[in-house]
Design an enzyme around this catalytic site. Structure first.
Site, short mmCIF file in Angstrom:
data_model
loop_
_atom_site.label_atom_id
_atom_site.label_comp_id
_atom_site.label_asym_id
_atom_site.label_seq_id
_atom_site.Cartn_x
_atom_site.Cartn_y
_atom_site.Cartn_z
N ASP A 209 41.62 48.77 43.33
CA ASP A 209 43.06 48.63 43.55
C ASP A 209 43.40 47.15 43.72
O ASP A 209 42.52 46.32 43.93
CB ASP A 209 43.48 49.37 44.83
CG ASP A 209 42.74 48.84 46.05
OD1 ASP A 209 43.25 47.90 46.69
OD2 ASP A 209 41.63 49.33 46.36
N ASP A 211 45.04 44.66 46.29
CA ASP A 211 45.32 44.68 47.71
C ASP A 211 46.83 44.60 47.91
O ASP A 211 47.59 44.38 46.96
CB ASP A 211 44.60 43.52 48.40
CG ASP A 211 44.29 43.79 49.85
OD1 ASP A 211 43.86 44.90 50.15
OD2 ASP A 211 44.47 42.88 50.67
#
Length: 291
Positions: A209, A211
Site C-alpha cells: 500500500d 502509506d
C-alpha cells in the site's frame, strides 16, 4: 560452496512453503528462548534450505512481540549462512506502487522496545552497519525478480517503526522528508542480529500500500493490505523457489566481510569473557574461538 546454506524468513502472508521436498519441522533449543515457529528444513532441487515464519503460523506475534534473537540464533544453529528476508511494507515513494518488490540496501531504525544485540553484557562487540545488506545477495535477488517479470527496484531505504499501529500522517510525511522509500515494522533488529551472527542478509520488501501520506490514495487499512499481500505472497514463493536454484550454482562472496566480521568487532579481551555469556553465544562465537 558446500559450507553455504540458504535460509528464508517469511513475513506477513508467508507462513509456509508448500513446494519444499523432504520437509521436516525442527524445534531448536535456543538459549534466547523460542523462535516464532518451528523451522522448516527441506530441499529444493536436492539443495537444502531452511524457512522460518517471522510471525508464526496464524500470525501469532506482533512486530514488537517477535523474539528476534531466538529466530536468528536458531537459524545460525542450523548452519544458515545467508538469509533472504521477505516482508510487507508501505510505500513512502510515489514511484513505488503496490506489488513492487524493493531490494533494500539501507535502514533507519526507529524501534525502541526490542532486544537489538547478542552482545549486551559480558562480551561486547560493535559490528559495522554502514552496508547492512549483502550486495551479492541483492544482485542475485535482482536477477531472479527480473527473470520472473516481477516489478522491482534495486536499492531503497527501509524505515523500521515500532508498530503495531500504522503511522500518523505527520510521521509519514516526516519519513518522506528523510528520503525513506518504504516503511515496515520487522527488519530491525533482524538485520543487526544477522550481522552479529555473521550471516549475510538481504531484505526483499514487498509493497502492499501507499502509506497515509498519499492524499489521493485511500487511507491505509488492513483489508487493502491483505488483498495486495495475497498477490505478493504468491510472487514471493516463486521467488523463493527460483532464487534457491540459482544460489546453489555458486556465488563469489570473497568481497563480503560478513562471514568473519566478529574478528574486528569484539572489544572484550577473551581473557575477560563472562563464561555464562560465552556459553549462551556458543553457536555465534564458535568460528571466532576456533580461528
Amino acid at each position: 560452496m558446500k559450507d553455504q546454506i540458504l535460509g528464508f524468513i517469511g513475513g506477513s502472508g508467508i507462513y509456509d512453503i508448500e513446494f519444499i521436498e523432504n520437509k521436516k519441522l525442527i524445534e531448536i533449543d535456543s538459549p534466547f528462548g523460542k523462535s516464532s515457529d518451528k523451522i522448516i528444513e527441506g530441499t529444493i532441487n536436492n539443495n537444502k534450505i531452511y524457512f522460518l515464519s517471522r510471525h508464526g503460523k496464524g500470525h501469532k506475534f506482533s512486530p514488537s512481540g517477535i523474539n528476534y534473537q531466538a529466530n536468528i540464533e536458531s537459524l545460525k544453529q542450523c548452519g544458515v549462512t545467508d538469509i533472504f528476508s521477505l516482508s510487507a511494507v508501505g510505500s513512502l515513494n510515489q514511484s513505488l506502487d503496490p506489488e513492487t518488490f524493493v531490494i533494500i540496501d539501507q535502514f533507519i531504525d526507529r524501534t525502541f522496545l526490542r532486544k537489538k544485540s547478542f552482545f549486551n553484557e559480558g562480551i561486547i562487540a560493535h559490528v559495522p552497519m554502514s552496508e547492512p545488506t549483502s550486495k551479492e545477495l541483492m544482485n542475485l535477488g535482482k536477477k531472479i525478480l527480473d527473470n520472473l517479470n516481477i516489478k522491482n527496484v534495486y536499492g531503497g531505504t527501509y524505515l523500521v517503526m515500532e508498530g503495531p499501529q500504522f503511522s500518523s500522517k505527520a510521521e509519514s510525511n516526516l519519513y518522506r522528508q528523510w528520503k525513506c522509500d518504504v516503511i515496515g515494522m520487522t527488519n530491525m533488529p533482524e538485520a543487526k542480529l544477522c550481522r552479529e551472527a555473521e550471516i549475510r542478509y538481504c531484505s526483499i520488501a514487498t509493497v502492499t500500500d501507499y502509506d497515509c501520506w498519499y492524499e489521493s490514495h485511500k487511507t491505509v487499512n488492513i483489508e487493502m493490505v491483505i488483498n495486495t499481500m495475497k498477490a505478493n505472497s504468491k510472487k514471493s514463493k516463486e521467488f523463493i523457489k527460483n532464487v534457491s536454484l540459482e544460489y546453489y550454482k555458486g556465488i563469489n562472496f570473497s568481497n563480503d566481510t560478513t562471514h568473519n566480521i566478529l574478528d574486528n568487532s569484539i572489544i572484550t579481551n577473551q581473557d575477560y569473557w563472562d563464561k555464562e555469556t560465552e556459553l549462551k553465544l556458543n553457536s555465534i562465537l564458535r568460528r571466532y574461538k576456533n580461528k
